[in-house]
Design a protein around this motif. Sequence first.
Motif, mmCIF file in Angstrom:
data_model
loop_
_atom_site.group_PDB
_atom_site.id
_atom_site.type_symbol
_atom_site.label_atom_id
_atom_site.label_comp_id
_atom_site.label_asym_id
_atom_site.label_seq_id
_atom_site.Cartn_x
_atom_site.Cartn_y
_atom_site.Cartn_z
ATOM 1 N N ARG A 88 0.819 -1.210 0.000
ATOM 2 C CA ARG A 88 0.000 0.000 0.000
ATOM 3 C C ARG A 88 0.853 1.260 0.000
ATOM 4 N NH1 ARG A 88 0.110 -3.457 3.698
ATOM 5 N NH2 ARG A 88 1.153 -2.586 5.488
ATOM 6 N N SER A 89 1.929 1.243 0.760
ATOM 7 C CA SER A 89 2.729 2.462 0.839
ATOM 8 C C SER A 89 3.990 2.298 -0.002
ATOM 9 C CB SER A 89 3.123 2.707 2.292
ATOM 10 O OG SER A 89 3.930 1.659 2.723
ATOM 11 N N ALA A 90 4.699 3.377 -0.148
ATOM 12 C CA ALA A 90 5.949 3.320 -0.896
ATOM 13 C C ALA A 90 6.919 2.364 -0.218
ATOM 14 C CB ALA A 90 6.567 4.704 -0.983
ATOM 15 N N SER A 91 6.708 2.156 1.061
ATOM 16 C CA SER A 91 7.689 1.394 1.822
ATOM 17 C C SER A 91 7.568 -0.102 1.617
ATOM 18 C CB SER A 91 7.521 1.694 3.293
ATOM 19 O OG SER A 91 6.214 1.313 3.670
ATOM 20 N N SER A 92 6.358 -0.620 1.770
ATOM 21 C CA SER A 92 6.256 -2.071 1.793
ATOM 22 C C SER A 92 6.065 -2.603 0.389
ATOM 23 C CB SER A 92 5.112 -2.504 2.680
ATOM 24 O OG SER A 92 3.898 -2.040 2.162
ATOM 25 N N ASP B 63 11.907 2.258 5.218
ATOM 26 C CA ASP B 63 10.612 1.592 5.129
ATOM 27 C C ASP B 63 9.476 2.506 5.610
ATOM 28 O OD1 ASP B 63 9.819 -1.123 4.227
ATOM 29 O OD2 ASP B 63 8.723 -1.049 6.108
ATOM 30 N N ASP B 67 8.576 6.633 5.048
ATOM 31 C CA ASP B 67 7.396 7.213 4.397
ATOM 32 C C ASP B 67 6.813 8.318 5.260
ATOM 33 O OD1 ASP B 67 7.732 5.402 2.492
ATOM 34 O OD2 ASP B 67 5.885 4.281 2.835
#
Lengths: 320, 446
Positions: A88-92, B63, B67
């Motif tokens: 969902r986010s840029a991170s995961s 991570d 964000d």
Amino acid sequence: MSTTTPVLPGVTSEKLPGTAAGRVRKRLNTRAATVVSIIIAVLWTIPTFGLFVSSLRPEQDIKTTGWWTFFSSPAFTLENYNDVLFGRSASSGQLANYFVNSVVITIPSVLFPIAFAAMAAYALSWIKFRGRDWIYVGIFALQIVPLQMALVPLLSFFSRGVTLAGITLMPAWNLDDEQKFIQVWFAHTCFALPFAVFLLHNFVSQLPGELMEAARVDGASHAKIFRTIVLPLITPALASLTIFQFLWVWNDLLVALIFAGGGDETAPLTVRLAELAGTRGNEWQRLTSGAFVAIVIPLLVFLSLQRYFVRGLLTGSVKG
Amino acid sequence: MAVFPRPRQALVIASVVGLAISAAACGGDDSGSGNGDSADCAAFDKYDGNDGKKVSIYASIRDTEADLLEQSWEQFTECTGIDIDYEGSGEFEAQLQVRVDGGNAPDIAFIPQPGLLATFAKAGKLKAAPADTKSSAEANYPADWLKYSTVDGKFYGAPLGSNVKSFVWYSPKQFQEKGYTVPKTWAELISLSDKIAGTKEKPWCAGIESGDATGWPATDWLEDLMLRTAGPEVYDQWVTHGIPFNDPKVATALNQAGEILKNPKYVNGGFGDVKSISTTSFQEAGLPILENKCSLHRQASFYANQWPEGTKVAEDGDVFAFYFPAIDPSKGEPVLAAGEFTVAFADRPEVQAVQNYLATPDYANSRAKLGNWVSGSRGADINNFANPIDKLSVQILQDQSKVLRFDGSDLMPSAVGAGTLWRAMVDWINGRDTATTLTTVQNSWK
């Protein structure tokens, strides 16, 4: 000059029973040897298999029990893959983006050194000029220099340029964002060249001299000989070198970290994988599925080229 | 013997595919530019004049937390037109050194180790913090804390995030069911442990495995107990090598930690015997609390992120933390904490603008509203910290009666604090006696 493939003495590889290779082959064909090799293959595959099983387990299971408990209490989920690929986010996740970066880094970083090395190997073997052997020894010796030693000077070469006694010999490159791919290509090419030249030189110098002489008599230039005679003959070596270099670049973290940086414009999969677990490693259940996404391409390359890989290794050693 | 039937064709295909992919990768670049006219942007007027400039930030935060970090300065970048290029890496400490040496230093770095900060400052790589950063840091942080980013009298950067290390995690549910109360003193903590141990259950769980940083969680135990047995003044001498590492006072602290960590009746709930501490990863070490296999786990506030999704972290939830009690509360309650400092390797106006902004309570509030963050800034509004554990941490950090000290192993030279000390703690857990352990570290500190 005719382009029929010349038949080379020694390249034809009928295995005579009396040769050493023939004896080895005979011994490896027994049942015991087959069983042993199967056992070794299974043992070597277990960690990868465990990783695969783990990547399909729910987060809580991964974090509290080993993958082998999957068989006694199976729980199956694709959540990890979903997280990693379409998070969902840029991170995961959004590994797709980094996947592309990896491909963009890898293809030129494989093609450049192999193209240069093939030409250098030809020149060092078949073009006579003064100091040829010393240059070859120099290149050979360069293999001793560990890559890590060259990182800081090379980075400085890009970011500060080269000045000698106050005179700017080369200005700083000042590369930004996507332009940093050039740095990575450059670095990988530099680091790969000594070994690639060495390997291909051994190969090219073993080609029969009569071939080259015949071509010269027919009036072929070096470029022509290189393209029409040498390249087709060393294709197995090129293929195995391609696999080596491909795997090395694809799996590389260190060079990419320093020369590509960690931004999403240039960072390859490996850099992203290293960050996937979060600042304090709290999301490490993603690593298993991330690792599997990352090995898809090398696996495909290896499986489709392994024929040449094995042949390249064999020809390199047996042909002598 | 042509192996590639059409090598030229293969080459062409490969390069065309490569080019197409790289072209796709280059697309979609956003070009955000400043629009300093809207009313929301009034607060950012003082940072104006840097439209279109670029500032690079490098840190170890990555991570999800990265964000949130990028979101927290979104409004600032939109209003001022400064483009912040953030990069987080797990190899931050080593990579930063390489980049600085290679002439490719980031504009700003968030350094979590005052020892590393001092190394760069002494090498002349860091720029002193601008006056505005200094004044807002002085207004919002205790002087003790700012000492950690001051080298030879020069102030290099304001604190950014923080975390509180003096916490013991427990399960409020389990405590309620079994009738345990949260201990307020060391004596109460030990009697609670004995009580739980009496039920044939191991009260504590611990784990110090952490890849190539294995051992660090145990150093936090030692530091916390140094603060509690010897006091903050001796602690300061200890981390700067004013007293030898094998001083009897350090031995007292380590033995006190051993009362829990090396007590076979107390550890290691859910994992095994004392030695299992050194092979249990710190990420998993507290998880047996959820299965009622252990009751107490000493770990920093950031452990909140380690609980599996769906775990309620609150005073009335599945897990929560209480302050690791002082041995003698009348002597003051020491708090072990850590955090990052915002330092700059460049002094261009846009870099200083970012630095100034990050030092303000406005920024702390902006980041706090996004959740999962702790700030020691006294100007930060406690109501912005929604997460109960963050709120508790901020309360502790803002509490002026508490004595605040930075994680000692980050202050020591890294060869000791991030090297021999880690390994010594692993040996200690595995059975080496206190005196030999401390002497090994002492001998390595030149």
